[in-house]
Design a protein around this motif. Structure first.
Motif, PDB file in Angstrom:
ATOM      1  N   ASN A   1       0.805  -1.223   0.000  1.00 52.34           N
ATOM      2  CA  ASN A   1       0.000   0.000   0.000  1.00 52.34           C
ATOM      3  C   ASN A   1       0.839   1.275   0.000  1.00 52.34           C
TER       4      ASN A   1
ATOM      5  N   ASP B   1      -0.032   3.451  -5.221  1.00 54.54           N
ATOM      6  CA  ASP B   1      -1.401   3.216  -5.693  1.00 54.54           C
ATOM      7  C   ASP B   1      -1.369   2.689  -7.114  1.00 54.54           C
ATOM      8  N   CYS B   2      -2.341   1.839  -7.429  1.00 56.21           N
ATOM      9  CA  CYS B   2      -2.442   1.285  -8.778  1.00 56.21           C
ATOM     10  C   CYS B   2      -3.905   1.321  -9.200  1.00 56.21           C
ATOM     11  N   GLU B   3      -4.153   1.820 -10.398  1.00 54.49           N
ATOM     12  CA  GLU B   3      -5.528   1.902 -10.917  1.00 54.49           C
ATOM     13  C   GLU B   3      -5.524   1.466 -12.374  1.00 54.49           C
ATOM     14  N   ARG B   4      -6.469   0.611 -12.719  1.00 61.33           N
ATOM     15  CA  ARG B   4      -6.575   0.152 -14.112  1.00 61.33           C
ATOM     16  C   ARG B   4      -7.514   1.085 -14.874  1.00 61.33           C
ATOM     17  N   VAL B   5      -7.026   1.632 -15.960  1.00 61.90           N
ATOM     18  CA  VAL B   5      -7.829   2.507 -16.820  1.00 61.90           C
ATOM     19  C   VAL B   5      -7.780   1.910 -18.226  1.00 61.90           C
TER      20      VAL B   5
ATOM     21  N   ASN C   1      -2.506  -0.255 -16.635  1.00 59.32           N
ATOM     22  CA  ASN C   1      -2.400   0.019 -15.202  1.00 59.32           C
ATOM     23  C   ASN C   1      -1.569   1.289 -15.012  1.00 59.32           C
ATOM     24  N   TYR C   2      -2.037   2.161 -14.103  1.00 52.98           N
ATOM     25  CA  TYR C   2      -1.324   3.401 -13.798  1.00 52.98           C
ATOM     26  C   TYR C   2      -0.904   3.373 -12.334  1.00 52.98           C
ATOM     27  N   TYR C   3       0.327   3.840 -12.091  1.00 49.16           N
ATOM     28  CA  TYR C   3       0.917   3.803 -10.760  1.00 49.16           C
ATOM     29  C   TYR C   3       1.303   5.202 -10.307  1.00 49.16           C
TER      30      TYR C   3
END
Length: 205
Positions: A58, A61-65, A69-71
């Motif tokens: 943690n 942060d990781c977000e799938r768009v 994946n964006y970090y």
């Protein structure tokens, strides 16, 4: 000349966090895979695993768009993460301290009445002497076990059962001998020799 020592996992994690803190930007994995080896000396083959370890903890942060994946990670998040981790560790230390105090109290309580006094020492010696006597008496009792009426009675019952079993087998042997004599016209001595039957073979009185 000695080989240059590689970076430890913790050193790689620290250097990768510097990428995020210094740029305050959002990256894709391919961006990190280009930047990390050049600017931070992290081996290309380990970049993905190091990044994933930071995500798992943690710290990043990781977000799938769409399909990517964006970090990202900002100093404020890292600070909050460290604070949270510090609080967890402090709680663990506090809980461990409480358990230690509780166990020390239990030990002190258990010691009450068990102080090494002359009276206690004397009682322990008497107890040991009684245990030794009990062991000797048990050994004596075992010596005379064969004379125990209950044991003798049990042996008699076992002997009766064994005798009945022997008689049944003797019946079977004589029956086979009789059948063999009639079938093949052999005499007793020939049958006894063929089957290893002693001459004195007979019922037990």
């Amino acid at each position: 000349m000695s080989k240059k020592k590689g970076l430890s996992l913790e050193e790689k994690r620290t250097r990768m966090m510097e990428i995020f803190f210094e740029s305050k930007d959002v990256f894709q994995l391919k961006d990190i895979e280009k930047i990390a080896p050049k600017s931070k000396g992290i081996a290309p083959m380990t970049v993905k695993d190091v990044l994933q370890s930071l995500v798992d903890d943690n710290m990043v942060d990781c977000e799938r768009v769409g399909t990517s994946n964006y970090y990202w990670s900002f100093p404020s998040k890292a600070l909050n993460t460290r604070k949270h981790k510090l609080q967890e560790l402090q709680k663990q230390i506090s809980d461990a301290s409480e358990r230690k105090v509780s166990r020390q109290k239990a030990v002190e309580k258990a010691k009450v009445g068990r102080q090494d006094t002359k009276e206690r020492s004397s009682l322990q010696k008497k107890l040991q002497a009684l245990r030794d006597d009990r062991t000797k008496l048990q050994a004596e009792l075992d010596k005379y076990r064969e004379c125990d009426p209950e044991v003798i009675d049990e042996m008699r019952k076992s002997n009766v059962v064994a005798k009945e079993a022997v008689s049944r087998w003797t019946d079977n042997v004589f029956a086979i001998k009789s059948w063999t004599k009639k079938k093949f016209s052999f005499d007793d001595s020939r049958i006894d020799k063929a089957f290893g039957i002693p001459e004195e073979f007979d019922y037990i009185d």
